[in-house]
Design a protein around this motif. Structure first.
Motif, PDB file in Angstrom:
ATOM      1  N   ARG A   1       0.809  -1.238   0.000  1.00 48.96           N
ATOM      2  CA  ARG A   1       0.000   0.000   0.000  1.00 48.96           C
ATOM      3  C   ARG A   1       0.837   1.281   0.000  1.00 48.96           C
ATOM      4  N   ASP A   2       1.861   1.290   0.853  1.00 52.10           N
ATOM      5  CA  ASP A   2       2.634   2.529   1.034  1.00 52.10           C
ATOM      6  C   ASP A   2       3.367   2.987  -0.215  1.00 52.10           C
ATOM      7  N   ILE A   3       3.635   2.068  -1.145  1.00 48.86           N
ATOM      8  CA  ILE A   3       4.361   2.466  -2.361  1.00 48.86           C
ATOM      9  C   ILE A   3       3.496   2.351  -3.609  1.00 48.86           C
ATOM     10  N   ALA A   4       2.204   2.061  -3.426  1.00 54.31           N
ATOM     11  CA  ALA A   4       1.298   2.010  -4.575  1.00 54.31           C
ATOM     12  C   ALA A   4       0.944   3.436  -4.987  1.00 54.31           C
ATOM     13  N   ASP A   5       0.602   3.623  -6.255  1.00 58.89           N
ATOM     14  CA  ASP A   5       0.109   4.940  -6.658  1.00 58.89           C
ATOM     15  C   ASP A   5      -1.168   4.757  -7.469  1.00 58.89           C
ATOM     16  N   ALA A   6      -1.670   5.838  -8.023  1.00 58.19           N
ATOM     17  CA  ALA A   6      -2.972   5.814  -8.705  1.00 58.19           C
ATOM     18  C   ALA A   6      -2.994   4.832  -9.877  1.00 58.19           C
ATOM     19  N   THR A   7      -1.804   4.539 -10.439  1.00 56.75           N
ATOM     20  CA  THR A   7      -1.765   3.664 -11.613  1.00 56.75           C
ATOM     21  C   THR A   7      -1.638   2.176 -11.237  1.00 56.75           C
ATOM     22  N   THR A   8      -1.456   1.887  -9.940  1.00 53.20           N
ATOM     23  CA  THR A   8      -1.289   0.486  -9.528  1.00 53.20           C
ATOM     24  C   THR A   8      -2.639  -0.238  -9.537  1.00 53.20           C
ATOM     25  N   ALA A   9      -2.701  -1.357 -10.287  1.00 51.91           N
ATOM     26  CA  ALA A   9      -3.943  -2.136 -10.330  1.00 51.91           C
ATOM     27  C   ALA A   9      -4.185  -2.766  -8.961  1.00 51.91           C
ATOM     28  N   GLU A  10      -5.452  -2.867  -8.585  1.00 52.91           N
ATOM     29  CA  GLU A  10      -5.819  -3.388  -7.256  1.00 52.91           C
ATOM     30  C   GLU A  10      -5.206  -4.771  -7.018  1.00 52.91           C
ATOM     31  N   GLU A  11      -5.176  -5.633  -8.050  1.00 51.44           N
ATOM     32  CA  GLU A  11      -4.678  -7.002  -7.845  1.00 51.44           C
ATOM     33  C   GLU A  11      -3.151  -7.045  -7.680  1.00 51.44           C
ATOM     34  N   LYS A  12      -2.498  -5.930  -7.956  1.00 51.95           N
ATOM     35  CA  LYS A  12      -1.033  -5.883  -7.768  1.00 51.95           C
ATOM     36  C   LYS A  12      -0.657  -5.374  -6.371  1.00 51.95           C
ATOM     37  N   ILE A  13      -1.651  -4.975  -5.605  1.00 43.95           N
ATOM     38  CA  ILE A  13      -1.364  -4.470  -4.265  1.00 43.95           C
ATOM     39  C   ILE A  13      -1.360  -5.638  -3.278  1.00 43.95           C
ATOM     40  N   LEU A  14      -0.212  -5.855  -2.654  1.00 47.05           N
ATOM     41  CA  LEU A  14      -0.017  -7.039  -1.816  1.00 47.05           C
ATOM     42  C   LEU A  14       0.002  -6.688  -0.337  1.00 47.05           C
ATOM     43  N   ASN A  15      -0.454  -7.631   0.467  1.00 46.12           N
ATOM     44  CA  ASN A  15      -0.259  -7.472   1.908  1.00 46.12           C
ATOM     45  C   ASN A  15       1.139  -8.000   2.265  1.00 46.12           C
ATOM     46  N   THR A  16       1.484  -7.902   3.524  1.00 43.90           N
ATOM     47  CA  THR A  16       2.851  -8.234   3.951  1.00 43.90           C
ATOM     48  C   THR A  16       3.241  -9.662   3.568  1.00 43.90           C
ATOM     49  N   GLN A  17       2.355 -10.584   3.891  1.00 45.97           N
ATOM     50  CA  GLN A  17       2.660 -11.996   3.668  1.00 45.97           C
ATOM     51  C   GLN A  17       2.786 -12.318   2.174  1.00 45.97           C
ATOM     52  N   ALA A  18       1.840 -11.784   1.385  1.00 45.92           N
ATOM     53  CA  ALA A  18       1.868 -12.040  -0.064  1.00 45.92           C
ATOM     54  C   ALA A  18       3.116 -11.416  -0.695  1.00 45.92           C
ATOM     55  N   ALA A  19       3.506 -10.251  -0.195  1.00 44.79           N
ATOM     56  CA  ALA A  19       4.725  -9.618  -0.725  1.00 44.79           C
ATOM     57  C   ALA A  19       5.919 -10.530  -0.454  1.00 44.79           C
ATOM     58  N   GLY A  20       5.936 -11.144   0.741  1.00 43.28           N
ATOM     59  CA  GLY A  20       7.002 -12.079   1.089  1.00 43.28           C
ATOM     60  C   GLY A  20       6.993 -13.286   0.160  1.00 43.28           C
ATOM     61  N   GLU A  21       5.812 -13.814  -0.117  1.00 35.58           N
ATOM     62  CA  GLU A  21       5.715 -14.995  -0.984  1.00 35.58           C
ATOM     63  C   GLU A  21       6.180 -14.693  -2.408  1.00 35.58           C
ATOM     64  N   GLU A  22       5.743 -13.553  -2.949  1.00 35.32           N
ATOM     65  CA  GLU A  22       6.166 -13.174  -4.304  1.00 35.32           C
ATOM     66  C   GLU A  22       7.682 -12.972  -4.354  1.00 35.32           C
ATOM     67  N   LEU A  23       8.211 -12.417  -3.281  1.00 35.13           N
ATOM     68  CA  LEU A  23       9.645 -12.188  -3.232  1.00 35.13           C
ATOM     69  C   LEU A  23      10.415 -13.510  -3.219  1.00 35.13           C
ATOM     70  N   LEU A  24       9.939 -14.447  -2.410  1.00 35.93           N
ATOM     71  CA  LEU A  24      10.619 -15.749  -2.313  1.00 35.93           C
ATOM     72  C   LEU A  24      10.605 -16.463  -3.665  1.00 35.93           C
ATOM     73  N   LYS A  25       9.510 -16.328  -4.408  1.00 39.88           N
ATOM     74  CA  LYS A  25       9.461 -16.934  -5.751  1.00 39.88           C
ATOM     75  C   LYS A  25      10.586 -16.384  -6.628  1.00 39.88           C
ATOM     76  N   ARG A  26      10.878 -15.107  -6.462  1.00 45.34           N
ATOM     77  CA  ARG A  26      11.904 -14.474  -7.294  1.00 45.34           C
ATOM     78  C   ARG A  26      13.319 -14.712  -6.774  1.00 45.34           C
ATOM     79  N   LEU A  27      13.411 -15.317  -5.608  1.00 46.68           N
ATOM     80  CA  LEU A  27      14.743 -15.670  -5.092  1.00 46.68           C
ATOM     81  C   LEU A  27      15.146 -17.066  -5.534  1.00 46.68           C
TER      82      LEU A  27
END
Ligand code: IPM
Ligand code: MN
Length: 356
Positions: free
Chosen positions: A330-356
């Motif tokens: 949320r804190d780094i989203a802006d008006a152009t960010t699609a709702e489905e791209k906005i992640l909560n803490t846990q989901a952000a962690g999961e997406e990050l781990l996939k990229r590691l």
């Protein structure tokens, strides 16, 4: 490599974000064949609740016995409007810094290109900004004598610096400047403060040992203005404890959000790695905190305390790709960010781990 890491989540969102930071360390160990062991300890409000002490001896002992500490945050709103509270969460943090001799606080302010729009500063001013702050962390008005006089009607906090204290932080800053843009800005208030005049004198003397680094001295009020006006003019900045506290919160806006900024506190022994954001009780427990500052703190830990540059870069790279793929908390989203791209803490962690 075999290492023992102490996890000290502390208060508020410290709990939520440090969990993600730890997952990232575990993934790195697995991927690069390291053996990291972990323990946990209390600090701040949670430690006061459990033991009456914001920094229990047990925590300090565990810190001393670890190879590095991944730290969350301390603070609780119940103390903020109660100036008379004798025991406060922040005392734990300050005591830890002093006891562990963590005199150098490194706060890298680096803008991920994808976050240009998340800042309230114009993109053309921001693009390419990359500043490394060295905030002195165990001296100054934070640790000088404080008290009340005249029946409590007058209060004082003494700001104090010794030549030795200024010299050691200045050296760290000069050494870092040598590996970067070879520019150092020393920030003080030498037109008013005696501590600042000593500071400037010592930095000028140390400068002669680093002839390849260009030094400038700037008053803190001017530096506060210049950070917003032309952040690109800065490379490495070195400053006193209180000035550094204030300027780095300001500078966090250059990186888009406080939620992105990691820091390293180093000195005589174990290094402590923590987000520069605080406990943020307004969003605690909602699961929306940005874990990237903790994740980037883990990256600093691997690099600085363990010398694992490749592992550290793998984390930064994964954060970069997460942002390039359009994901935002949320804190780094802006008006152009699609709702489905906005992640909560846990989901952000999961997406990050996939990229590691
Ligand atoms: C920081 C914090 C601390 C400080 C507080 C919580 C005591 O703001 O780490 O920047 O002032 O140093
Ligand atoms: Mn601060």
């Amino acid at each position: 490599m075999k290492k023992h890491i102490l996890i000290v989540p502390g208060d508020g969102i410290g709990q939520e974000v440090t969990e993600v930071g730890k997952l990232v360390l575990e993934r790195i160990a697995e991927k690069f064949g390291h053996e990291f062991t972990y323990d946990e300890a209390l600090i701040g409000h949670v430690a006061i609740e459990a033991t009456g002490n914001p920094l229990p001896d047990e925590t300090l002992e565990k810190m001393r016995a670890s190879d590095a500490v991944l730290f969350g945050a301390v603070g609780h709103p119940k103390y903020d409007n109660d100036p008379s509270a004798k025991v406060r969460p922040e005392q734990g943090l300050l005591k830890m810094r002093k006891e562990l001799g963590l005199y150098a606080n490194l706060r890298p302010i680096k803008l991920f290109d994808e976050l240009l729009a998340a800042s309230s500063i114009k993109p053309e001013i921001l693009r390419g900004s990359d500043i490394l702050f060295f905030r002195e962390l165990t001296g100054d008005i934070y640790f000088g004598e404080k008290g009340r006089k005249n029946d409590g009607d007058t209060a004082y906090d003494l700001a104090e610096y010794s030549k030795f204290e200024v010299e050691r932080i200045a050296r760290k800053a000069f050494e870092a400047a040598q590996t970067r843009g070879k520019k150092l800005c020393s920030v003080d208030k030498a037109n008013v403060l005696e501590t600042s005049r000593l500071w400037r004198e010592v930095v000028q003397a140390v400068a002669t040992e680093y002839p390849d680094v260009t030094v400038e001295h700037m008053f803190v009020d001017a530096a506060a203005m210049m950070l917003i006006k032309d952040p690109k003019r800065f490379d490495v900045v070195v400053t006193a404890n209180l000035f550094g506290d204030i300027l780095t919160d300001e500078a966090s806006q250059i990186a888009g959000s406080m939620g992105m900024l990691a820091s390293a506190s180093i000195g005589d022994g174990t290094g402590v790695y923590e987000p520069i954001h605080g406990s943020a009780h307004d969003i605690t427990g909602k699961g929306v905190a940005n874990p990237l500052a903790s994740v980037l703190s883990a990256a600093l830990l691997l690099d600085i305390s363990f010398g694992l540059k490749e592992e550290s870069n793998a984390i930064i790279d994964a954060v970069d790709r997460l942002l390039k793929d359009g994901y935002r908390t949320r804190d780094i989203a802006d008006a152009t960010t699609a709702e489905e791209k906005i992640l909560n803490t846990q989901a952000a962690g999961e997406e990050l781990l996939k990229r590691l």
